[in-house]
Design an enzyme around this catalytic site. Structure first.
Site, short mmCIF file in Angstrom:
data_model
loop_
_atom_site.label_atom_id
_atom_site.label_comp_id
_atom_site.label_asym_id
_atom_site.label_seq_id
_atom_site.Cartn_x
_atom_site.Cartn_y
_atom_site.Cartn_z
N ASP A 163 0.87 -1.17 0.00
CA ASP A 163 0.00 0.00 0.00
C ASP A 163 0.91 1.23 0.00
OD1 ASP A 163 -2.14 1.69 -0.06
OD2 ASP A 163 -3.24 0.75 1.57
C1 NOJ Z 1 -3.94 3.99 -0.11
C2 NOJ Z 1 -5.14 3.08 0.01
O1 NOJ Z 1 -5.13 2.40 1.25
C3 NOJ Z 1 -5.21 2.07 -1.11
O2 NOJ Z 1 -6.40 1.35 -0.99
C4 NOJ Z 1 -5.11 2.75 -2.44
O3 NOJ Z 1 -5.26 1.82 -3.49
C5 NOJ Z 1 -3.74 3.42 -2.50
N1 NOJ Z 1 -3.67 4.42 -1.45
C6 NOJ Z 1 -3.47 4.06 -3.86
O4 NOJ Z 1 -4.25 5.15 -4.06
#
Ligand code: NOJ
Length: 774
Positions: free
Chosen positions: A301
């Protein structure tokens, strides 16, 4: 035409160089498709891998964002730095680049300058639509309609792919049971089985049968794992669960996703029992990659590799990179940890070349599957970008999905459906003519203020003679937040005390036959970083509701929200409540379809609604405890000041019809562990209208080596039943249904007594029992 040839020629030359001459024929003759043998695919992957230098291998594991501060803190390195990395072939993927022109331009940098010209893969959060916006995932899950869910995912994929994107970071399949947690809006709610089947439907919709087609995109099962169990509902917070809860509750949707062939996984920000998921070897390398035999890649993430330092798990980025790669986290989203440290770590023997190669292989594999080696610009088609996005057909599906997602929570005096000839309607509330809120959070390229508002929907539904009085009554805007701005910078503040609109709303209500009161949440109250301790009505909405109620009791609450809310006062006083979530582009039309009876509501809650926030986390599939509540001890394992059970339970939802369940039959009452039971039940539509019902089957395993929940959803079927008709619904109980992760640390069926219920919600009372013999 000429341009295309010019672009394709260098790619083909490189391709021939990549595979060696004897393989050139193979590339030209055969594009990758899902039917291509694994052996061929692996041969292609290996032939690229063997040409790669170390910096290029590491580069495949690097993902950058195309814009700053998109969803988290970004590094202070600038665009020039990223540009050089792209030119050197030291980037594998980009996220947040969202037009054919910019994707083409970025891909071209790699094609023009890098040595091996390995195409980038472009990812984006296409969560509930791209430009045509569908209901938020929690809302759409309330449809329990796997066909429509698959369809909306397929359209989202088609629109995103037409705009150059090849990969979405969806579906989120985190079982989530805490209404305080803002990201509850992004999943399928509190139940592992519902999350599994809905997750698979979304994956099938995004990916289709063949990833190489230019209208399908790779999906991403996230967040692996445990993110939805954040303690106290605070986003990113620690998770404290045991091994058995992990396996029985959190992992099943991920296993289903892996089996459905989801192309990628994303790991999660949280720790579980002291180990950050991003650095969790047991989860990623042992369970997902080894035990489940899954061959896709895991993206971290945003910044989650670097965040292991703040967790107190890694001492610096080098250490974090070592932990993450060793644990099986393949691609580094915006931590800048892999690019800076993997080479040194390899030289110091802290990671192995085979670990690195395995990660690179996984990334290359997907690029082949997507057909990017055949044509790195295959998703870049300016014409399609204009013609296939936000079309009439897509909007029609959005309306269909939206109406199927609406849940009728209360209709005590049969106020609904309304007649289209009604003389007067007051349409009141901060969300009544709001064209933005229905788009919800995570709206991708959904244009602000583009949804059909409730007022617009009502206006187009009623006849000429109906008088409509509109009053906003209260304000729900967040003055310090504009859509698209970083949500992490400040706590939300509302204009809380402005009561100046209430009087006019009361007047409108006084002169109308019925009041439609659109209240709930602002679109940005749920989503990432949006946890709340108050799940009631913000601002002066409650005051507005009570003031209107004093002059007109014929109120239909049109609730728009991204989480279960505390609506106890409304539930006790107001005759009709429609749960309308954030329904997307066609929100107002879909709500009008239900209000005026063109569509008979069929949605069922994917998550329990509490009496108050103090009950959270609240879910139906709880454990019994040693002192369960009983009529003589109501507060055992409960509360002295509130009920233990939900205000509206999981699986609940009314229709304009009524359904009666009878004749629950099991073809046997004793089976072996490998045996199966055929279950049938008659469902009679005793109301005056045709309608759909979600027939739900729950079981309870009475005694287990691990205690089992008081009920578990194991199957359901959504079925249309004509007025006065009886349909017989059939289910099969077999070892897939009965097994769980036991004390032996295996999925097994344990002999013993089971109860079974079939009905229209998780409180179903029609019951049978059976035994699994030794
Ligand atoms: C953080 C989020 O937790 C995740 O779900 C998302 O896909 C990413 N950022 C990218 O934007």
């Amino acid at each position: 035409m000429k341009k295309t040839i010019l672009i394709l020629i260098p790619v083909m030359v490189i391709s021939i160089a990549l595979y060696g001459l004897q393989d050139a024929k193979l590339i030209n003759e055969k594009k990758y498709s899902s039917s291509e043998s694994d052996e061929n695919l692996e041969r292609k992957v290996d032939s690229v891998l063997q040409l790669m230098r170390l910096n290029e291998k590491i580069g495949q594991l690097v993902q950058y964002s195309g814009k700053w501060n998109a969803t988290g803190p970004s590094s202070s390195t600038g665009d020039q730095y990223k540009l050089n990395k792209l030119k050197n072939g030291e980037v594998g993927s980009m996220l947040n680049i969202t037009s054919v022109a910019s994707i083409r331009e970025t891909q071209k940098i790699v094609m023009d300058y890098s040595r091996l010209k390995i195409p980038l893969i472009f990812g984006y959060d296409v969560i509930h639509g791209y430009k045509t916006i569908f209901p938020i995932p929690l809302g759409e899950s309330a449809s329990w309609d796997l066909d429509i869910i698959k369809q909306t995912a397929a359209i989202a994929a088609k629109e995103a792919a037409a705009s150059g994107i090849q990969w979405t970071f969806a579906p989120m399949i985190d079982v989530s049971r805490d209404a305080r947690w803002g990201r509850i809006m992004e999943g399928a709610g509190e139940d592992p089985y519902l999350n599994s089947v809905i997750g698979v439907a979304r994956i099938e919709g995004f990916q289709g049968n063949d990833l190489s087609l230019s209208h399908t995109i790779a999906a991403c099962a996230k967040h692996f794992a445990g993110y939805g169990f954040a303690e106290a509902g605070r986003d990113y917070n620690s998770v404290n669960i045991g091994e058995y809860e992990l396996h029985n509750t959190i992992l099943p949707p991920f296993k289903a996703a892996a089996e459905a062939g989801v192309a990628t996984f994303m790991n999660s920000f949280n720790e579980i029992d002291g180990i950050p998921s991003t650095g969790n070897k047991m989860l990623q390398r042992d369970i997902l990659k080894r035990d489940w035999g899954w061959d896709g890649f895991i993206v971290s993430d945003w910044g989650s590799i670097g965040e292991m330092i703040a967790h107190g798990y890694a001492k610096d980025k080098k250490h974090a990179a070592q932990i993450a790669l060793s644990a099986g986290s393949d691609m580094d989203m915006e931590s800048y940890a892999y690019e800076a440290n993997l080479e040194t770590l390899l030289n110091e023997n802290k990671i192995t070349l085979s670990q690195l190669d395995d990660a690179v292989r996984r990334v290359l594999r997907l690029k082949f599957k997507l057909g990017l080696f055949d044509d790195p610009y295959r998703y870049c088609d300016e014409k399609k970008e204009k013609s296939e996005v936000y079309t009439k057909e897509n909007l029609a599906i959005a309306r269909d999905a939206a109406k199927k997602s609406i849940v009728l929570l209360k209709n005590s005096s049969k106020l609904l459906p309304l007649s289209k000839e009604i003389k007067s309607i007051a349409v009141i509330g901060p969300l009544a003519d709001d064209k933005d809120t229905p788009l919800g959070n995570w709206r991708a390229l959904g244009k602000n203020d583009s949804a059909v508002s409730l007022l617009e929907g009502v206006r187009s539904a009623v006849g000429k003679n109906t008088k409509i009085y509109y009053e906003k009554g209260a304000d729900l805007t967040i003055p310090n937040l504009k859509p698209g701005e970083s949500q992490f910078l400040f706590p939300i503040k509302f204009n809380t005390d402005n009561t100046s609109g209430i009087q006019a709303a009361v007047e409108a209500a006084r002169k109308s036959e019925v009041v439609l009161l659109a209240i709930g949440e602002n679109a940005f109250q749920t989503g990432e970083g949006r946890s709340q301790t108050n799940i009631g009505f913000f601002g002066v909405q409650q005051e507005l509701l009570e003031a209107v109620y004093k002059v007109n009791k014929n109120i239909v609450i049109v609730l728009m929200n991204g989480r279960p809310m505390d609506i106890s006062w409304a539930a006790n006083n107001v005759p009709s409540i429609l749960e309308c979530w954030f329904l997307g582009s066609q929100s107002g039309n879909a709500i009008a379809d239900v209000l005026f009876g063109d569509y008979n509501p069929s949605g069922k809650l994917p998550v329990s609604f509490p009496h108050n926030v103090g009950q959270e986390p609240l879910y139906y599939n709880q454990k019994n405890t040693g002192r369960p509540s009983s009529p003589s001890h109501v507060t055992y394992s409960g509360y002295t000041d509130a009920p233990k059970s939900a205000l509206y339970p999981f699986g609940y939802g009314l229709s304009y019809s009524t359904f009666e369940y009878k004749n629950l039959k099991l073809d046997k009452s004793v089976i072996s562990k490998e045996g199966s039971i055929k279950v049938s039940v008659d469902v009679f539509n005793s109301g005056g209208r045709d309608g759909e019902e979600v027939v739900q089957l729950y079981i309870r395993d009475l005694i287990g080596s691990i205690t089992r929940p008081v009920r578990e959803l194991k199957a359901f079927e959504k079925v249309m039943i004509k007025a006065g008709e009886t349909k017989t619904i059939h289910f099969t109980i077999n070892s897939d249904v009965l097994q769980f992760y036991t004390l032996n640390k295996k999925w097994e069926v344990e002999p013993g007594d089971f109860n079974l219920w079939v009905g229209g919600d998780s409180k179903a009372s029609l019951k049978a029992s059976f035994v699994v013999s030794e």
